[in-house]
Enzyme design. Structure first.
Site, mmCIF file in Angstrom:
data_model
loop_
_atom_site.group_PDB
_atom_site.id
_atom_site.type_symbol
_atom_site.label_atom_id
_atom_site.label_comp_id
_atom_site.label_asym_id
_atom_site.label_seq_id
_atom_site.Cartn_x
_atom_site.Cartn_y
_atom_site.Cartn_z
ATOM 1 N N ARG A 39 -30.311 14.567 -3.493
ATOM 2 C CA ARG A 39 -29.611 13.388 -3.998
ATOM 3 C C ARG A 39 -30.665 12.329 -4.273
ATOM 4 O O ARG A 39 -31.399 11.953 -3.371
ATOM 5 C CB ARG A 39 -28.586 12.899 -2.974
ATOM 6 C CG ARG A 39 -27.783 11.745 -3.464
ATOM 7 C CD ARG A 39 -26.291 11.791 -3.617
ATOM 8 N NE ARG A 39 -25.405 12.805 -3.215
ATOM 9 C CZ ARG A 39 -24.253 12.532 -2.597
ATOM 10 N NH1 ARG A 39 -23.947 11.306 -2.240
ATOM 11 N NH2 ARG A 39 -23.403 13.498 -2.345
ATOM 12 N N SER A 141 -21.429 12.312 -6.162
ATOM 13 C CA SER A 141 -20.230 11.816 -5.496
ATOM 14 C C SER A 141 -19.992 10.344 -5.804
ATOM 15 O O SER A 141 -19.788 9.970 -6.945
ATOM 16 C CB SER A 141 -20.346 12.074 -3.993
ATOM 17 O OG SER A 141 -19.118 11.813 -3.367
ATOM 18 N N ASP A 298 -12.659 9.355 -5.010
ATOM 19 C CA ASP A 298 -14.006 8.960 -5.416
ATOM 20 C C ASP A 298 -14.343 9.746 -6.694
ATOM 21 O O ASP A 298 -13.569 10.609 -7.120
ATOM 22 C CB ASP A 298 -15.005 9.178 -4.276
ATOM 23 C CG ASP A 298 -15.218 10.635 -3.923
ATOM 24 O OD1 ASP A 298 -14.369 11.467 -4.309
ATOM 25 O OD2 ASP A 298 -16.219 10.952 -3.252
ATOM 26 N N ASP A 300 -16.127 12.247 -7.647
ATOM 27 C CA ASP A 300 -16.112 13.719 -7.742
ATOM 28 C C ASP A 300 -14.876 14.295 -7.060
ATOM 29 O O ASP A 300 -14.771 15.506 -6.858
ATOM 30 C CB ASP A 300 -17.399 14.346 -7.189
ATOM 31 C CG ASP A 300 -17.550 14.169 -5.687
ATOM 32 O OD1 ASP A 300 -17.052 13.159 -5.145
ATOM 33 O OD2 ASP A 300 -18.167 15.049 -5.042
ATOM 34 N N ASP A 302 -13.605 14.481 -4.095
ATOM 35 C CA ASP A 302 -13.521 15.201 -2.818
ATOM 36 C C ASP A 302 -13.084 14.277 -1.680
ATOM 37 O O ASP A 302 -12.861 14.736 -0.569
ATOM 38 C CB ASP A 302 -14.819 15.950 -2.483
ATOM 39 C CG ASP A 302 -16.017 15.045 -2.270
ATOM 40 O OD1 ASP A 302 -15.918 13.828 -2.559
ATOM 41 O OD2 ASP A 302 -17.064 15.548 -1.826
ATOM 42 N N ARG A 303 -12.950 12.979 -1.965
ATOM 43 C CA ARG A 303 -12.462 12.042 -0.950
ATOM 44 C C ARG A 303 -11.206 11.339 -1.451
ATOM 45 O O ARG A 303 -10.948 11.302 -2.642
ATOM 46 C CB ARG A 303 -13.511 10.973 -0.638
ATOM 47 C CG ARG A 303 -14.718 11.546 0.020
ATOM 48 C CD ARG A 303 -15.814 10.515 0.144
ATOM 49 N NE ARG A 303 -16.998 11.196 0.623
ATOM 50 C CZ ARG A 303 -17.812 10.705 1.542
ATOM 51 N NH1 ARG A 303 -17.578 9.530 2.067
ATOM 52 N NH2 ARG A 303 -18.862 11.383 1.932
ATOM 53 N N THR A 376 -21.438 15.550 12.704
ATOM 54 C CA THR A 376 -21.001 14.765 11.550
ATOM 55 C C THR A 376 -21.218 15.521 10.245
ATOM 56 O O THR A 376 -22.278 16.091 10.040
ATOM 57 C CB THR A 376 -21.819 13.462 11.486
ATOM 58 O OG1 THR A 376 -21.896 12.935 12.797
ATOM 59 C CG2 THR A 376 -21.166 12.451 10.581
ATOM 60 N N GLU A 400 -12.843 13.862 8.461
ATOM 61 C CA GLU A 400 -13.880 12.944 8.959
ATOM 62 C C GLU A 400 -13.506 11.525 8.556
ATOM 63 O O GLU A 400 -12.807 11.321 7.560
ATOM 64 C CB GLU A 400 -15.259 13.327 8.425
ATOM 65 C CG GLU A 400 -15.400 13.198 6.938
ATOM 66 C CD GLU A 400 -16.800 13.536 6.422
ATOM 67 O OE1 GLU A 400 -17.664 13.938 7.220
ATOM 68 O OE2 GLU A 400 -17.017 13.391 5.219
#
Length: 588
Positions: A39, A141, A298, A300, A302-303, A376, A400
């Site tokens: 990233r 992301s 978000d 991408d 995934d959240r 995490t 999470e």
């Protein structure tokens, strides 16, 4: 010979100016390949995401896969991308994905390359569904717009964990010279090894998530209205399809944010975790159309962030822990009401990460299923879920606090598309009982005990200061002693996952894996409070997470909130010492 005129021009300009400082920044050190893959900002040089670094990374990854899978040329890999692009360096997620595909195809490896943008969870879904060796998703992301990333999944459909990151990293070092025709991505279009899984996955994924749809009749009838925003990312089309799959009327899409735009023009940061700032346009649309619930992905997808209009007219944005509590309650309830005893409750599991709320533990204790915490990050929950599923267990849910939810066993990673539609079904069901999400959240806390959480961070750009701060906690009252109290709060337990020490274990050794390279200490307090302080893997932050867990029956939430605020203030004052350490606070 210049392969990318844009990055070439950037470097040529710096050379002409004799700008050694900038050149050092571009070429001083290679991007680190870790368990999260890569990233970094798009741009020239080996410290940035560009054509060359993508080719080198993929060459290394390809060699590593060849070493690990004798049937790589039979099974192949999947590659997906989001809508990010960077004009000045010519980099884009699509271009990077094509170059990666070209690298594999040049070695005779079949590639399932999505022909259009997709949500990140589609990549792990495809790995599992087609039994492939690996998956790559090109996305950053919710990072700032200049960034991009390269996220890697293993054959089990979960993100890679150690030692794969080290192995891939080493293979990248050994394969830096671009292979012949590495740049010529047009070659893939005529190759028989190139497949497009787009249509298949768009059918199969939405079929699979329907296994989590339990109240189709309610969904058809509900007059609850939803607003959805994809924050200039990939989510719009897929959330619309998910609503259709559940027989829900489509959500109102925020028009200014529904189409992908790599500039993210309407938000400062494209991250729904940042709360109300990102949701300004959603609130306006919801007011206009009379919608009570906002679902925000978000970029991408995934959240998922969720907001609900309260009786007072105020909007409440749920924290990741609050939505985790609601979804955990809902998914367990649906399992209980619909389980044809396919699997006994002793084989049912839920997971969350160690810095997330312990509410699932409380529900599991009372209801009789299993709860486990992991380190995490979803890579740990995905890998653990797969292990449990291979042992014949049912993993119903994992979450999470960073608004990531895994509601559907077909994807072993966080998935904001399935989470959005399952939240919508839950809200529609509750509406038939005249309950809002907020009221149901309170009911969950009443039944299983209040769990109040508070998390924040300090910014610190000096690694030495960070090291000192943690050294101080490990040598608080003389050498090798941890703090016995924090202000007026007595410490009753310490777990240090950097050193592997855990005061609560008979042999004082922590059960969760330890990592010397990152800092993480958890304090348990005599009043039922828990606080974890850790460094971030991707940002210059020292984060803290705190929670007060009360047993059922203690319903004075305001008093609990005050006590947690006091604990957090003590934590900041005595453990962080922001003035002494010159730490910068999170600005709202």
């Amino acid at each position: 010979y210049q392969q990318n005129p844009k990055t070439y021009a950037i470097v040529k300009q710096l050379l002409a100016e004799g700008n050694a400082g900038e050149l050092q920044k571009y070429f001083g050190s290679r991007m680190e390949f870790g368990t999260a893959g890569l990233r970094a900002a798009m741009g020239a040089g080996i410290s940035h995401m560009n054509d060359l670094t993508i080719i080198q990374t993929t060459q290394g990854f390809c060699r590593y896969l060849e070493k690990n899978f004798s049937d790589l040329k039979k099974r192949g890999v999947v590659i997906g991308f989001d809508a990010r692009a960077h004009l000045s360096s010519g980099g884009s997620s699509k271009r990077f994905a094509r170059l990666a595909a070209n690298t594999f195809i040049s070695q005779g490896v079949p590639v399932y390359l999505f022909s259009d943008i997709i949500p990140t969870p589609f990549v792990p879904y495809t790995v599992t569904h087609l039994k492939l060796c690996a998956g790559i998703m090109v996305t950053a992301s919710h990072n700032p717009k200049q960034d991009n990333g390269y996220k890697v999944y293993w054959e089990n459909g979960a993100q890679i964990i150690s030692p794969h990151d080290k192995g891939i990293s080493q293979a990248i070092e050994e394969n830096q010279e671009p292979w012949p025709q590495a740049w010529d991505d047009k070659l893939i279009d005529s190759s028989s090894l190139l497949h497009d899984p787009y249509a298949m996955v768009n059918k199969e994924y939405f079929k699979d998530i329907q296994k989590q749809c339990f109240y189709r009749n309610i969904n058809k009838e509900t007059n609850l209205k939803f607003v959805h925003t994809s924050v200039h990312g990939v989510g719009h089309k897929f959330v619309q399809l998910a609503f259709k799959a559940f027989d829900l009327s489509p959500p109102f899409a925020v028009p200014e944010q529904k189409d992908p735009d790599p500039d993210f023009p309407t938000v400062k940061y494209p991250n729904p975790e940042e709360g109300k700032g990102v949701l300004t346009l959603s609130f306006a649309l919801a007011e206009k159309d009379g919608a009570r619930i906002i679902l925000a992905n978000d970029p991408d997808a995934d959240r998922l962030a969720v907001a609900e209009k309260q009786e007072s007219g105020e909007w409440k944005v749920f924290s990741g822990n609050e939505l985790g509590a609601l979804l955990g309650w809902w998914i367990f309830t649906c399992w209980k009401n619909n389980s044809r005893d396919t699997c006994a409750i002793k084989d049912v599991y839920m997971l969350s990460s160690t810095v997330s709320s312990k509410i699932l533990r409380a529900i599991a204790l009372k209801e009789g299923f299993h709860f486990e915490e992991t380190l995490t990050g979803f890579k740990w929950m995905g890998n653990r879920a797969k292990q449990l599923m291979d042992q014949g267990k049912a993993v119903l849910f994992a979450f999470e606090e960073a608004i990531g939810y895994m509601c559907c066993p077909a994807v072993l990673d966080k998935d904001g598309v399935s989470a959005a539609v399952i939240t919508a079904e839950m809200a529609s069901f509750l509406a038939t009982r005249n309950l809002s999400l907020s009221q149901q959240l309170k009911a969950v806390y009443d039944e299983y005990g209040f769990h109040i959480t508070k998390a924040s961070y300090f910014i610190c750009h000096d690694p030495k200061v960070i090291q000192q701060l943690f050294d101080n906690l490990r040598n608080f009252d003389g050498k090798n002693t941890y703090p016995k109290s924090c202000g007026r709060f007595k410490v009753s337990g310490i777990r240090d996952l950097t050193t592997g020490y855990d005061s609560s274990q008979p042999d004082q050794k922590a059960i969760l894996p330890t990592s010397k390279s990152s800092q993480m200490i958890t304090f348990t307090f005599a009043n039922g409070g828990v606080a974890t302080i850790r460094t971030s893997g991707t940002e210059p932050k020292i984060k803290y997470y705190s929670e007060l867990c009360a047993p059922p029956g203690n319903s004075d939430a305001e008093q609990l909130k005050r006590e947690l605020d006091e604990l957090v203030n003590a934590l900041e004052k005595h453990f962080f010492q922001p003035e002494k350490n010159k730490l910068q606070r999170k600005t709202e």
